[in-house]
Design a protein around this motif. Structure first.
Motif, short mmCIF file in Angstrom:
data_model
loop_
_atom_site.label_atom_id
_atom_site.label_comp_id
_atom_site.label_asym_id
_atom_site.label_seq_id
_atom_site.Cartn_x
_atom_site.Cartn_y
_atom_site.Cartn_z
N VAL A 165 3.34 -0.91 3.92
CA VAL A 165 2.93 0.15 3.73
C VAL A 165 3.92 0.99 3.57
CG1 VAL A 165 1.50 2.08 5.08
CG2 VAL A 165 0.71 -0.16 5.24
N ARG A 166 4.17 2.31 2.50
CA ARG A 166 5.07 2.45 2.02
C ARG A 166 5.28 3.75 1.41
NH1 ARG A 166 8.37 -0.08 -2.99
NH2 ARG A 166 9.66 1.39 -2.75
N ILE A 167 5.72 5.01 2.23
CA ILE A 167 4.86 6.15 2.46
C ILE A 167 6.87 6.67 1.93
CG2 ILE A 167 4.69 8.05 4.56
CD1 ILE A 167 4.57 5.34 6.25
N LEU A 184 1.22 -1.00 -0.60
CA LEU A 184 -0.05 -0.05 0.05
C LEU A 184 0.54 0.98 -0.09
CD1 LEU A 184 -2.53 -0.88 2.65
CD2 LEU A 184 -3.51 -1.18 0.36
N PHE A 185 0.67 1.99 -0.62
CA PHE A 185 1.65 3.39 -0.19
C PHE A 185 0.81 4.84 0.24
CE2 PHE A 185 3.04 -0.24 -4.33
CZ PHE A 185 4.18 0.94 -4.62
N VAL A 186 1.34 5.79 0.83
CA VAL A 186 1.28 6.96 1.19
C VAL A 186 1.80 7.70 0.84
CG1 VAL A 186 0.46 7.84 3.13
CG2 VAL A 186 0.07 5.35 3.12
N ILE A 222 3.47 -7.69 8.88
CA ILE A 222 2.71 -6.23 8.51
C ILE A 222 4.09 -4.97 8.99
CG2 ILE A 222 1.09 -3.82 8.74
CD1 ILE A 222 -0.80 -5.95 9.90
N ALA A 223 4.55 -4.20 7.75
CA ALA A 223 5.34 -2.98 7.60
C ALA A 223 5.31 -2.25 7.37
CB ALA A 223 6.88 -3.57 7.36
N LEU A 224 5.62 -0.97 8.13
CA LEU A 224 4.86 0.58 8.01
C LEU A 224 6.66 0.71 7.47
CD1 LEU A 224 2.96 3.66 8.05
CD2 LEU A 224 3.81 3.20 10.33
N VAL A 225 7.68 1.43 6.14
CA VAL A 225 8.10 1.65 5.29
C VAL A 225 7.88 3.10 5.28
CG1 VAL A 225 9.90 0.97 4.51
CG2 VAL A 225 8.92 -0.80 5.14
N GLY A 226 8.93 3.65 5.12
CA GLY A 226 9.62 5.24 4.56
C GLY A 226 10.49 5.28 3.51
N GLY A 274 -5.16 2.97 -2.23
CA GLY A 274 -3.22 2.48 -1.91
C GLY A 274 -2.64 2.39 -3.36
N SER A 275 -2.77 2.46 -4.98
CA SER A 275 -2.07 1.39 -5.12
C SER A 275 -1.24 2.28 -5.39
CB SER A 275 -3.18 1.55 -7.04
OG SER A 275 -3.40 2.73 -7.32
#
Length: 439
Positions: A81-83, A47-49, A105-109, A59-60
């Protein structure tokens, strides 16, 4: 007996003595250095932010979401989740973010990602998360804490398997007991390659009832309070290869004083147990480089301490209703200090049991006193064993010993550690004193 033979003999003697006295810890030698659970993890969904995206994204990659919390609300096991680079507001509280061992689940900058709470809220709060990775974020201007991770108020279902990597914290708190990273009831965690600065009057990392964790390769700098604290029943935490600089109070507080309702588990016998503090570099600490505060079977070994403040170490009991910490070790450390600054070498407080502690195989060098004859202890703390006194360890600007240092191959073999040095190179046998295995 020759010098090397004597060193080897002392090392063998130390190994036998320490092995007999402390049977409960786990080795961290060789390739057994603990690894985070996400090593080799694969993700099946992204998912893209992007803070600058148009509203209504799905979120694409072509239509990213604008809000981190929305993306986390849609994350399922195996989601990364790629920020995108940019500045984002406070994330808020996210409950039950659950990945799995095979599908975290990953939250990655991606780039320079800043979570700026504008002094109005915590940067992010994760309640009861499991198998979550947070990587490549900067959290700033948050109150009361930068990042809060807890068990949702029930240790029956603790938070577990959390990795923080390359996360930075700055300008956290509003003048109270505020922490950069607050963890309560967290199991199996790994904090690495992160930076903590300006963490106000609280701690950089405050652990209450946290177990089976690793804090390695981080930087703690310029804060008025303490840096790392393990209390409230915390146990089996490895604090390894970190650099502490300019800590106003305690660089490492192994134990503490926790209110009765907040212990995890509630019947924990000690504030802390089996905390291993290995191969750290601690420079310009205020109150002490390390405090054993009700910490049972805890080891502080192969650290390099430069210009400590009031004391080099303290042994205290701050919680009268919990067990007294015993069997602590302060061994293989290099201590460079100014005699004119120290109030004492080891502060021993009431109710403590200093006779059960071992201080030995340390190198002590006073930069301002050529006549220094060794640390003087009292209050029942046994005399130092096999100390090197008054010899310059020849440290460079990074506090690494240079060729000819008396620290080389002068340490004792410490059972269940140290294994690896500040840079995770293997120590020799016998090991050096201090945080580095070589020049």
């Amino acid at each position: 007996m020759g010098g090397q033979a004597a060193i080897a003999k002392f090392g063998l003697l130390a190994s036998c003595l320490l092995a007999a006295a402390w049977p409960h810890s786990v080795a961290i030698a060789g390739d057994d250095f603990p690894q985070p659970f996400d090593t080799g993890a694969r993700y099946v969904r992204e998912l893209f932010v992007d803070a600058s995206a148009q509203p209504g994204g799905d979120g694409s990659r072509k239509a990213p979401l604008r809000d981190i919390a929305v993306a986390l609300g849609q994350a399922t096991p195996g989601t990364r989740v790629r920020i995108a680079a940019g500045t984002y507001g406070a994330v808020g509280s996210i409950a039950r973010l659950h990945g799995t061992a095979r599908a975290p689940i990953a939250l990655v900058g991606d780039g320079e990602v800043v979570i700026d709470a504008a002094g109005k809220a915590a940067g992010m709060h994760l309640a009861d998360p499991r198998y979550v990775v947070i990587e490549g974020l900067a959290i700033r201007n948050a109150v009361p804490h930068g990042l809060n991770i807890d068990d949702g108020g029930s240790y029956d279902s603790p938070a577990s398997h959390i990795v923080l990597r390359d996360v930075s914290f700055s300008r956290i708190g509003d003048g109270g007991n505020n922490d950069c990273l607050k963890m309560s009831g967290v199991e199996h965690f790994y904090v690495e390659r992160s930076r903590f600065a300006g963490c106000n009057q609280g701690e950089a990392i405050d652990m209450v009832g946290c177990h089976h964790g690793v804090i390695a390769g981080n930087t703690f700098a310029d804060m008025p309070g303490s840096a790392v604290q393990t209390k409230g029943g915390s146990s089996d935490v490895l604090i390894h290869g970190n650099r502490f600089t300019g800590i106003g109070q305690r660089a490492i507080n192994a134990g503490g004083h926790t209110g009765r309702p907040y212990f995890r588990p509630l019947d924990a016998s000690h504030e802390a147990a089996r905390i291993r503090m290995i191969a750290n570099v601690i420079e310009r600490s205020g109150s002490a480089a390390v405090v054993f505060a009700g910490c049972d079977a805890c080891v502080f070994a192969n650290n390099t301490i430069v210009h400590p403040g009031d004391y080099v170490a303290r042994i205290v009991e701050e919680h009268p209703e919990r067990g007294v910490g015993t069997g602590g070790y302060f061994v293989n450390n290099v201590v460079v200090f100014a005699s004119s600054r120290l109030r004492g070498y080891v502060d021993v407080g009431p109710r403590s049991r200093p006779a059960t502690f071992t201080f030995g195989w340390n190198l002590w060098y006073a930069v301002d006193d050529e006549s220094f004859a060794g640390p003087e202890y009292g209050h029942g703390l046994p005399a130092e064993r096999h100390a090197i006194i008054g010899k310059n360890p020849l440290l460079d600007a990074t506090r690494r010993p240079q060729a000819g240092s008396p620290a080389f191959q002068a340490g004792a073999e410490v059972p269940r550690g140290p294994g690896r040095d500040f840079e995770r190179h293997e120590y020799g046998r016998p090991p050096n004193r201090g945080a580095f295995a070589g020049p």
